[in-house]
Design an enzyme around this catalytic site. Sequence first.
Site, PDB file in Angstrom:
ATOM      1  N   ARG A 155       0.818  -1.226   0.000  1.00  0.00           N
ATOM      2  CA  ARG A 155       0.000   0.000   0.000  1.00  0.00           C
ATOM      3  C   ARG A 155       0.848   1.270   0.000  1.00  0.00           C
ATOM      4  NH1 ARG A 155      -2.547  -3.536   3.336  1.00  0.00           N
ATOM      5  NH2 ARG A 155      -4.737  -4.000   2.886  1.00  0.00           N
ATOM      6  N   ILE A 156       1.923   1.275   0.810  1.00  0.00           N
ATOM      7  CA  ILE A 156       2.727   2.501   0.914  1.00  0.00           C
ATOM      8  C   ILE A 156       3.517   2.716  -0.379  1.00  0.00           C
ATOM      9  CG2 ILE A 156       4.554   3.675   2.208  1.00  0.00           C
ATOM     10  CD1 ILE A 156       3.589   2.011   4.687  1.00  0.00           C
ATOM     11  N   PRO A 207       8.839  -4.517   4.320  1.00  0.00           N
ATOM     12  CA  PRO A 207       8.862  -4.794   5.761  1.00  0.00           C
ATOM     13  C   PRO A 207      10.226  -5.358   6.168  1.00  0.00           C
ATOM     14  CG  PRO A 207       7.734  -6.553   4.594  1.00  0.00           C
ATOM     15  CD  PRO A 207       8.097  -5.519   3.559  1.00  0.00           C
ATOM     16  N   ALA A 234      10.927   2.897   5.874  1.00  0.00           N
ATOM     17  CA  ALA A 234      10.324   1.588   6.155  1.00  0.00           C
ATOM     18  C   ALA A 234      10.837   0.986   7.463  1.00  0.00           C
ATOM     19  CB  ALA A 234      10.554   0.671   4.971  1.00  0.00           C
ATOM     20  N   ARG A 235      11.998   0.342   7.406  1.00  0.00           N
ATOM     21  CA  ARG A 235      12.578  -0.254   8.607  1.00  0.00           C
ATOM     22  C   ARG A 235      14.090  -0.081   8.567  1.00  0.00           C
ATOM     23  NH1 ARG A 235       8.502   0.164  10.731  1.00  0.00           N
ATOM     24  NH2 ARG A 235       7.177  -1.368  11.774  1.00  0.00           N
ATOM     25  N   ASP A 259      14.000   7.866   7.709  1.00  0.00           N
ATOM     26  CA  ASP A 259      13.015   8.085   8.778  1.00  0.00           C
ATOM     27  C   ASP A 259      13.113   6.969   9.813  1.00  0.00           C
ATOM     28  OD1 ASP A 259      10.817   9.638   9.880  1.00  0.00           O
ATOM     29  OD2 ASP A 259       9.554   7.904   9.388  1.00  0.00           O
ATOM     30  N   GLU A 264      17.307   2.484  16.296  1.00  0.00           N
ATOM     31  CA  GLU A 264      16.501   3.642  16.714  1.00  0.00           C
ATOM     32  C   GLU A 264      15.777   3.458  18.048  1.00  0.00           C
ATOM     33  OE1 GLU A 264      13.772   3.467  13.232  1.00  0.00           O
ATOM     34  OE2 GLU A 264      12.149   3.486  14.714  1.00  0.00           O
ATOM     35  N   HIS A 297      11.395   8.681  12.822  1.00  0.00           N
ATOM     36  CA  HIS A 297      10.256   7.778  12.566  1.00  0.00           C
ATOM     37  C   HIS A 297       8.925   8.544  12.656  1.00  0.00           C
ATOM     38  CE1 HIS A 297       9.539   3.171  12.522  1.00  0.00           C
ATOM     39  NE2 HIS A 297       8.538   3.778  11.912  1.00  0.00           N
TER      40      HIS A 297
HETATM   41  C1  COI Z   1       4.401   0.979  11.592  1.00  0.00           C
HETATM   42  O1  COI Z   1       3.195   1.197  11.538  1.00  0.00           O
HETATM   43  O2  COI Z   1       4.836  -0.190  11.621  1.00  0.00           O
HETATM   44  C2  COI Z   1       5.339   2.096  11.668  1.00  0.00           C
HETATM   45  O3  COI Z   1       6.466   1.973  11.313  1.00  0.00           O
HETATM   46  C3  COI Z   1       4.883   3.362  12.263  1.00  0.00           C
HETATM   47  C4  COI Z   1       5.016   3.341  13.736  1.00  0.00           C
HETATM   48  C5  COI Z   1       6.147   4.205  14.202  1.00  0.00           C
HETATM   49  C6  COI Z   1       3.760   3.814  14.395  1.00  0.00           C
END
Ligand code: COI
Length: 332
Positions: A155-156, A207, A234-235, A259, A264, A297
Amino acid sequence: MKIMAYGIRDDEKPFLDQWISENTNVTVESTAELLDENTAKQAAGADGVVAYQQMPYTAKVLDTLGELGVKNLSLRNVGVDNIDVAAAKRNDIKVTNVPAYSPEAIAEFTVTQLLRLLRNTNTFDRKQAQGDLRWAPDIADELNQKTVGVYATGRIGRAAIKIYQGFGAKVIAYDIYRNPELDKQGIYVDTPQELFNQSDVISLHAPATKENFHMINENSINQMKDDVIILNPARGDLIDTDALIKALDNGKVRGAALDVYENEVGVFNNEFDNFEAIPDERLKNLMRRDNVLVSPHIAFYTKKAVRNMVYFAMNANKDLIESGTSDKLVEL
Ligand code: COI
């Protein structure tokens, strides 16, 4: 029916209160504390738990919930990478997430940061703060001249593609699972290598999985064009930070917007006395650079997203309790 909600921040509270006023058959207890080995016991007597945190949901936490008979866990975010899956399974804990609280929030922020990098706004901001209002040598680039490689078209990724295309950029994409609509546009390449070879900008929307760990590393960076820009909303685990720093030092990578960051947890969303007090030298190395935009983030952090995170997670937890399932059930 009772739901225990953990880690409720001040900005979530009004949305939670509104949900409570619309669901008078549910008793909700909430705390600002995160769900950990000490606080898990507070879920005693609840039918379900709603939580959001980046800290792990450890085996001990899940075993405690299991012992208390709390079998429904609803996360207010997308990522489920911090759950001990084996422990959730052995305790028969069902988990839901919020897969789409606002893909647009993350996509818009990602493109904002890319535009800032292309237009050197960080450099101009820092120059202006010193009284330097000259243009040169910071001549900019235009997004409509660029090929953007979108890695992962969930989706993103798809929301980001729409925006990139709106700016007139050429978009190519890679994903193991192709989206039929995008496939019709013919934008997919067959391998990550092709994406790396052809893109001026790499936009990561995957992911965190075992397979993706450090997918941006010395080897993959070498496959990229010179002067590539890397965007990671993303991650953190997707990028080998040492390899990125090396590529920024030798100029292979022209800029990055991060981000997320691999270490982190415990650093982002915290306040330190001053810049030097930030307890991570590699992060400070990245933050000192004009051509790296580090943000803590926050791509997700909009009113729409926060409202949806609270509402969708509460609804999912209620569904789990009432019916044993939810359209947001995660297959662990
Ligand atoms: C997620 O929804 O998995 C994110 O990375 C955002 C989170 C910091 C609320």
